[in-house]
Design a protein around this motif. Structure first.
Motif, PDB file in Angstrom:
ATOM      1  N   PRO A 252      12.705 -48.462   0.456  1.00 40.63           N
ATOM      2  CA  PRO A 252      11.912 -47.692   1.570  1.00 40.63           C
ATOM      3  C   PRO A 252      11.423 -48.685   2.561  1.00 40.63           C
ATOM      4  CG  PRO A 252      10.381 -48.216  -0.248  1.00 40.63           C
ATOM      5  CD  PRO A 252      11.774 -49.017  -0.537  1.00 40.63           C
ATOM      6  N   HIS A 253      11.146 -48.027   3.764  1.00 40.89           N
ATOM      7  CA  HIS A 253      10.473 -48.745   4.942  1.00 40.89           C
ATOM      8  C   HIS A 253       9.613 -47.512   5.626  1.00 40.89           C
ATOM      9  CE1 HIS A 253      12.449 -52.425   4.583  1.00 40.89           C
ATOM     10  NE2 HIS A 253      13.550 -51.952   4.818  1.00 40.89           N
TER      11      HIS A 253
ATOM     12  N   LYS B 106       9.168 -39.481  14.257  1.00 40.05           N
ATOM     13  CA  LYS B 106      10.521 -39.059  13.318  1.00 40.05           C
ATOM     14  C   LYS B 106      11.335 -40.430  13.270  1.00 40.05           C
ATOM     15  CE  LYS B 106      14.332 -35.716  12.902  1.00 40.05           C
ATOM     16  NZ  LYS B 106      14.765 -34.472  13.647  1.00 40.05           N
ATOM     17  N   PRO B 107      11.974 -40.772  12.187  1.00 36.58           N
ATOM     18  CA  PRO B 107      12.978 -41.733  12.023  1.00 36.58           C
ATOM     19  C   PRO B 107      14.251 -41.381  12.712  1.00 36.58           C
ATOM     20  CG  PRO B 107      11.991 -41.326   9.916  1.00 36.58           C
ATOM     21  CD  PRO B 107      11.576 -40.213  10.735  1.00 36.58           C
ATOM     22  N   ARG B 108      14.900 -42.694  13.230  1.00 42.28           N
ATOM     23  CA  ARG B 108      16.192 -42.352  14.056  1.00 42.28           C
ATOM     24  C   ARG B 108      16.855 -43.527  13.836  1.00 42.28           C
ATOM     25  NH1 ARG B 108      14.216 -43.606  20.264  1.00 42.28           N
ATOM     26  NH2 ARG B 108      14.000 -45.637  20.114  1.00 42.28           N
ATOM     27  N   TYR B 109      18.307 -43.330  14.296  1.00 39.49           N
ATOM     28  CA  TYR B 109      19.280 -44.483  13.902  1.00 39.49           C
ATOM     29  C   TYR B 109      20.064 -44.704  15.106  1.00 39.49           C
ATOM     30  CZ  TYR B 109      23.503 -46.854  11.978  1.00 39.49           C
ATOM     31  OH  TYR B 109      24.696 -47.589  11.857  1.00 39.49           O
TER      32      TYR B 109
ATOM     33  N   ASN C  44       2.152 -44.539  -2.138  1.00 37.98           N
ATOM     34  CA  ASN C  44       1.831 -43.168  -2.942  1.00 37.98           C
ATOM     35  C   ASN C  44       2.988 -42.121  -2.359  1.00 37.98           C
ATOM     36  OD1 ASN C  44      -0.245 -44.282  -4.289  1.00 37.98           O
ATOM     37  ND2 ASN C  44      -1.700 -43.477  -2.905  1.00 37.98           N
ATOM     38  N   ASP C  45       3.405 -42.131  -1.180  1.00 35.55           N
ATOM     39  CA  ASP C  45       4.206 -41.295  -0.563  1.00 35.55           C
ATOM     40  C   ASP C  45       5.648 -41.477  -0.953  1.00 35.55           C
ATOM     41  OD1 ASP C  45       2.302 -39.957   0.643  1.00 35.55           O
ATOM     42  OD2 ASP C  45       2.744 -40.643   2.806  1.00 35.55           O
ATOM     43  N   PHE C  46       5.965 -42.939  -1.158  1.00 38.06           N
ATOM     44  CA  PHE C  46       7.123 -43.564  -1.557  1.00 38.06           C
ATOM     45  C   PHE C  46       7.456 -42.814  -3.023  1.00 38.06           C
ATOM     46  CE2 PHE C  46       9.797 -46.655  -4.037  1.00 38.06           C
ATOM     47  CZ  PHE C  46      10.809 -46.381  -3.430  1.00 38.06           C
TER      48      PHE C  46
ATOM     49  N   ALA D  20      12.274 -46.771  11.205  1.00 40.64           N
ATOM     50  CA  ALA D  20      11.808 -46.152   9.866  1.00 40.64           C
ATOM     51  C   ALA D  20      10.560 -45.421   9.979  1.00 40.64           C
ATOM     52  CB  ALA D  20      11.399 -47.401   9.077  1.00 40.64           C
ATOM     53  N   ALA D  21       9.734 -45.894  11.033  1.00 39.05           N
ATOM     54  CA  ALA D  21       8.743 -44.955  11.528  1.00 39.05           C
ATOM     55  C   ALA D  21       7.767 -44.313  10.387  1.00 39.05           C
ATOM     56  CB  ALA D  21       9.196 -44.046  12.598  1.00 39.05           C
ATOM     57  N   SER D  22       7.777 -42.977  10.277  1.00 40.36           N
ATOM     58  CA  SER D  22       6.938 -42.223   9.235  1.00 40.36           C
ATOM     59  C   SER D  22       7.412 -42.357   7.944  1.00 40.36           C
ATOM     60  CB  SER D  22       7.019 -40.687   9.854  1.00 40.36           C
ATOM     61  OG  SER D  22       8.527 -40.182   9.496  1.00 40.36           O
ATOM     62  N   GLY D  23       8.617 -43.068   7.682  1.00 37.82           N
ATOM     63  CA  GLY D  23       9.037 -43.392   6.373  1.00 37.82           C
ATOM     64  C   GLY D  23      10.454 -43.019   5.854  1.00 37.82           C
ATOM     65  N   LEU D  24      11.307 -43.543   5.379  1.00 40.93           N
ATOM     66  CA  LEU D  24      12.607 -43.259   4.621  1.00 40.93           C
ATOM     67  C   LEU D  24      13.008 -44.266   3.614  1.00 40.93           C
ATOM     68  CD1 LEU D  24      14.185 -45.609   6.262  1.00 40.93           C
ATOM     69  CD2 LEU D  24      14.712 -43.807   7.995  1.00 40.93           C
ATOM     70  N   VAL D  25      14.158 -43.977   3.104  1.00 39.77           N
ATOM     71  CA  VAL D  25      14.639 -44.955   2.129  1.00 39.77           C
ATOM     72  C   VAL D  25      16.025 -45.182   2.793  1.00 39.77           C
ATOM     73  CG1 VAL D  25      13.587 -44.352   0.310  1.00 39.77           C
ATOM     74  CG2 VAL D  25      15.598 -43.238   0.435  1.00 39.77           C
TER      75      VAL D  25
END
Length: 294
Positions: A67-68, A142-145, A279-281, A104-109
């Motif tokens: 995650p990030h 929001k995450p973006r790429y 905790n969110d992850f 990554a911002a609000s979070g992703l894996v």
């Protein structure tokens, strides 16, 4: 108006490499421990994988799902290919001269590997991964790429024997394609022969230069191969001399003077926000990668 030279504040030349997963053999050039971030903001961390030959293999080489939150990862491929996939739907392959800019911002894996085709044929691999902080107001966007090809980046020849590619920000009116949340200029600067080159950055901004190859003299300081120079915020002028060939990565950005707490794959403003990220992850709120790399 008098232009003042930026002075080199720190020179860093790590001697120990370590593996990130099994595909990236890197020097960590700087990280946020202690008060380092005061000197490198908005840049949080840099891993540099100098040229290394990988033989052909059917194995996946790299880093699996992790995650990030709270920042951006920026991966420059100088040789070889990197394949990326994330839970926000971003992904792609970058090759020599390309860049991946993942917010990554609000979070992703996500996961990062040598591309399947590169792994099968083998070859030389060189990359830099940079972590770029986000201001507090943007950490939960929001995450973006962004997968940017070398051909999309302006390539200039400011003086004879010198080329400059613009990844982000601008140089002499040429604007790089990578979109950023705060003002950031990133250049790939190369000397093909003995030459001198001068440029300016805004006073009060952060400047970091990585000597990927060769040796240079920057504002009267010798910067060796695989060494970085971190400059004082004061000053504007940068004068680079090269006696032969050299390749440099130049990072220049507006500081984000906010407190940070960095823990593992998260960069936030408070310890409480770090605990929320963990905790969110663990609760699956950053998503998952449904399909696996094969």
């Amino acid at each position: 108006m008098k232009i003042n030279q930026k002075k080199v504040k720190l020179k860093i030349n790590p001697t120990q490499k370590h593996w990130v997963g099994d595909g990236f053999h890197v020097y960590t050039m700087f990280h946020p421990a202690g008060d380092m971030y005061i000197h490198t903001t908005p840049f949080v961390m840099m891993d540099f994988a100098p040229p290394k030959h990988f033989p052909p293999t059917d194995q996946k080489l790299g880093v699996g799902e992790h995650p990030h939150r709270g920042f951006e990862t920026v991966t420059f491929a100088f040789a070889g290919e990197v394949e990326h996939r994330d839970s926000a739907g971003g992904g792609g392959i970058i090759g020599t001269g390309d860049v991946q800019w993942m917010t990554a911002a609000s979070g992703l894996v996500h996961e990062e590997f040598h591309s399947r085709e590169f792994a099968k044929r083998g070859g030389d691999f060189e990359m830099v991964q940079l972590w770029v902080n986000l201001p507090k107001k943007d950490k939960f966007t929001k995450p973006r790429y962004q997968g940017v090809k070398a051909r999309q980046c302006p390539l200039l020849n400011p003086v004879d024997g010198v080329s400059l590619k613009v990844f982000s920000g601008d140089y002499a009116g040429a604007r790089g394609p990578c979109e950023t949340f705060t003002p950031i200029n990133i250049y790939d600067l190369r000397f093909e022969k003995k030459a001198k080159f001068k440029f300016e950055v805004d006073d009060g901004t952060t400047l970091i230069i990585l000597n990927r190859k060769g040796e240079t003299i920057i504002n009267d300081e010798v910067i060796k191969e695989h060494e970085i120079a971190v400059f004082d915020r004061k000053g504007e002028e940068v004068f680079i001399e090269c006696e032969d060939m050299a390749e440099l990565l130049i990072l220049n950005g507006e500081p984000i003077d906010e407190p940070i707490v960095a823990y593992g794959p998260f960069v936030m403003n408070t310890r409480e926000e770090i605990m929320d990220a963990i905790n969110d992850f663990n609760a699956g709120k950053m998503g998952t990668l449904v399909e696996t790399y094969k």
